[in-house]
Design an enzyme around this catalytic site. Structure first.
Site, short mmCIF file in Angstrom:
data_model
loop_
_atom_site.label_atom_id
_atom_site.label_comp_id
_atom_site.label_asym_id
_atom_site.label_seq_id
_atom_site.Cartn_x
_atom_site.Cartn_y
_atom_site.Cartn_z
N PHE A 109 0.83 -1.20 0.00
CA PHE A 109 0.00 0.00 0.00
C PHE A 109 0.87 1.26 0.00
CE2 PHE A 109 -4.14 -1.75 2.14
CZ PHE A 109 -4.20 -2.73 1.17
N LYS A 136 15.52 -6.55 4.33
CA LYS A 136 15.69 -5.58 5.41
C LYS A 136 17.02 -5.74 6.17
CE LYS A 136 10.94 -4.34 6.57
NZ LYS A 136 9.96 -4.21 7.66
N ASP A 189 9.95 1.51 11.44
CA ASP A 189 8.85 0.63 11.88
C ASP A 189 8.55 0.82 13.38
OD1 ASP A 189 8.09 -0.62 9.53
OD2 ASP A 189 9.53 -2.26 9.76
N ALA A 246 9.30 -7.01 12.25
CA ALA A 246 8.48 -5.97 12.88
C ALA A 246 8.57 -6.07 14.40
CB ALA A 246 7.03 -6.11 12.41
N ASN A 294 7.23 -16.26 21.01
CA ASN A 294 7.28 -16.59 19.58
C ASN A 294 7.26 -18.10 19.37
OD1 ASN A 294 7.52 -15.72 16.82
ND2 ASN A 294 9.60 -16.54 16.83
N ARG A 295 6.66 -18.51 18.25
CA ARG A 295 6.62 -19.93 17.88
C ARG A 295 8.03 -20.53 17.90
NH1 ARG A 295 4.38 -21.12 11.94
NH2 ARG A 295 6.21 -19.86 11.44
N THR A 303 2.75 -11.03 14.61
CA THR A 303 2.85 -12.16 13.68
C THR A 303 1.91 -11.91 12.49
OG1 THR A 303 1.04 -13.56 14.45
CG2 THR A 303 3.11 -13.70 15.68
N MET A 310 -3.81 -12.44 9.06
CA MET A 310 -3.71 -11.56 7.89
C MET A 310 -4.45 -12.17 6.69
SD MET A 310 -0.14 -10.09 6.41
CE MET A 310 0.39 -11.48 5.45
N GLY A 365 -3.35 -2.04 12.50
CA GLY A 365 -2.04 -1.67 11.98
C GLY A 365 -2.02 -0.47 11.04
P1 NAP Z 1 8.41 -11.85 9.57
O1 NAP Z 1 9.74 -11.24 9.85
O2 NAP Z 1 8.28 -12.86 8.49
O3 NAP Z 1 7.88 -12.49 10.96
C1 NAP Z 1 6.69 -13.25 11.00
C2 NAP Z 1 6.38 -13.62 12.46
O4 NAP Z 1 5.12 -14.30 12.48
C3 NAP Z 1 7.41 -14.59 13.09
O5 NAP Z 1 7.54 -14.28 14.45
C4 NAP Z 1 6.73 -15.96 12.88
O6 NAP Z 1 7.13 -16.93 13.84
C5 NAP Z 1 5.28 -15.58 13.14
N1 NAP Z 1 4.34 -16.54 12.55
C6 NAP Z 1 4.05 -16.72 11.23
N2 NAP Z 1 3.15 -17.71 11.09
C7 NAP Z 1 2.88 -18.18 12.34
C8 NAP Z 1 2.01 -19.18 12.85
N3 NAP Z 1 1.23 -19.92 12.05
N4 NAP Z 1 1.96 -19.37 14.20
C9 NAP Z 1 2.73 -18.63 15.03
N5 NAP Z 1 3.57 -17.64 14.60
C10 NAP Z 1 3.63 -17.42 13.28
O7 NAP Z 1 7.34 -10.71 9.20
P2 NAP Z 1 7.28 -9.18 9.70
O8 NAP Z 1 7.93 -8.31 8.70
O9 NAP Z 1 7.72 -9.11 11.11
O10 NAP Z 1 5.70 -8.91 9.55
C11 NAP Z 1 4.77 -9.57 10.38
C12 NAP Z 1 3.36 -9.01 10.17
O11 NAP Z 1 3.34 -7.63 10.49
C13 NAP Z 1 2.83 -9.12 8.74
O12 NAP Z 1 1.46 -9.43 8.81
C14 NAP Z 1 3.02 -7.72 8.19
O13 NAP Z 1 2.08 -7.38 7.17
C15 NAP Z 1 2.77 -6.88 9.43
N6 NAP Z 1 3.47 -5.58 9.39
C16 NAP Z 1 2.71 -4.46 9.54
C17 NAP Z 1 3.33 -3.23 9.52
C18 NAP Z 1 2.50 -1.97 9.68
O14 NAP Z 1 3.02 -0.90 9.36
N7 NAP Z 1 1.27 -2.05 10.17
C19 NAP Z 1 4.72 -3.11 9.37
C20 NAP Z 1 5.47 -4.30 9.25
C21 NAP Z 1 4.82 -5.53 9.25
P3 NAP Z 1 8.45 -17.81 13.59
O15 NAP Z 1 9.61 -16.94 13.97
O16 NAP Z 1 8.27 -18.99 14.48
O17 NAP Z 1 8.46 -18.17 12.12
#
Ligand code: NAP
Length: 275
Positions: A11, A61, A97, A125, A144-145, A189, A193, A239
């Site tokens: 977006f 990143k 962030d 994040a 965290n998982r 997480t 989403m 968010g």
């Molecule tokens: P990331 O680095 O890929 O991290 C994903 C996280 O989600 C990890 O802690 C992962 O756990 C956990 N996860 C994923 N699937 C899971 C499940 N089924 N059960 C338990 N834990 C699970 O991603 P990120 O960049 O941090 O982004 C995460 C989310 O934040 C996304 O939805 C993104 O769109 C959102 N976000 C929003 C903003 C905003 O401005 N609002 C900014 C950044 C991100 P593991 O470590 O165990 O894999």
């Protein structure tokens, strides 16, 4: 521009182009898919073409840091960059962030100051948000998982700040135990989403009226976690304001101008209304 892989669902172009237009800046914000193996060449291209600034998303990143000329101290602490400015051919990395999330919490009456905070997740994040709220929280629990990633955040923060922080595995037991006296719950997480909008990590019975529940997911604007938090009488934040505030901070870094936050928010909201 935004570089990452994938980038097509972002977006950011909507809100940044709306901001450029509103401030009469003769620039355009594009998304460019860059595969991991092409990152170094992309950085050379950015320098040689004189591109003024960029956002960086998954999976670059962290890996982009080695190609930058300078990294600001916040991004260094977090260990990730989401914004780059090109200052006379020198690329400088920042991370907006965490500050964007903190601002969203403050304007949404979810200020973490003096609160016990439980943060779910330990991805990019989560790391940024943990660093930004840790100086203010009374106690921070990262669940965290994958336990090792929660521990890594805990250790990185403990090295720099003298605060009460715990990192542990996310299980029904740790969650139930920690949520009893939690005042601010943050989901970082991707669970819940789009398109898996019926998923949640937290049983509704664990949510309490005295809690603030912040889900950093913005699509959908109301996740199952937030719906159940509202039903439990908790205050909720989604968010969208984090997205807009981190983007606004990037805009300010590139342009030096005051970001038109309401214009940026309007662009995101109208897109979300379209579905
Ligand atoms: P990331 O680095 O890929 O991290 C994903 C996280 O989600 C990890 O802690 C992962 O756990 C956990 N996860 C994923 N699937 C899971 C499940 N089924 N059960 C338990 N834990 C699970 O991603 P990120 O960049 O941090 O982004 C995460 C989310 O934040 C996304 O939805 C993104 O769109 C959102 N976000 C929003 C903003 C905003 O401005 N609002 C900014 C950044 C991100 P593991 O470590 O165990 O894999």
């Amino acid at each position: 521009m935004l570089i990452g892989d994938p980038v097509e669902h972002s977006f950011s172009p909507l809100m940044q182009n709306a901001a450029f237009q509103f401030r009469s800046i003769n620039s355009v914000y594009l998304t460019v898919q860059v595969k991991s193996e092409g990152l170094e060449d992309a950085i050379k291209g950015i320098k040689s073409m004189g591109i003024r600034g960029l956002n960086v998303t998954i999976p670059h990143k962290v890996s982009i840091m080695k190609y930058l000329d300078e990294i600001d101290s916040t991004a260094k602490n977090i260990g990730a960059v989401n914004t780059v400015i090109n200052k006379d051919g020198k690329l400088i990395g920042y991370n907006t962030d965490g500050a964007g999330a903190l601002e969203a919490l403050k304007i949404g009456n979810g200020d973490p100051t003096g609160k016990k905070v439980v943060l779910l997740g330990a991805g990019g994040a989560a790391r940024a948000i943990s660093f930004s709220i840790a100086p203010f929280a009374r106690r921070l629990v990262v669940l965290n998982r994958t336990r090792s990633k929660a521990i890594s955040i805990m250790e990185a923060i403990k090295k720099r700040l003298n605060i009460k922080i715990v990192g542990d595995k996310l299980t029904i037991n740790t969650l139930s135990k920690e949520l009893v006296d939690t005042e601010l719950l943050i989901n970082t997480t991707s669970v819940g989403m789009f398109p898996k909008i019926d998923e949640t990590l937290v049983g509704g019975h664990l949510l309490k009226p005295k809690m603030v529940v912040f889900d950093i997911i913005y699509n959908p604007p109301e996740t199952r976690l937030l719906r159940e938090a509202t039903a439990s009488g908790a205050k909720t934040l989604n968010g969208i304001n984090m997205l807009v505030n981190q983007g606004a901070l990037s805009f300010k870094l590139w342009s030096g101008l005051k970001p038109p936050i309401n214009v940026m928010l309007g662009a995101i909201n109208s897109r979300l209304r379209e579905g």
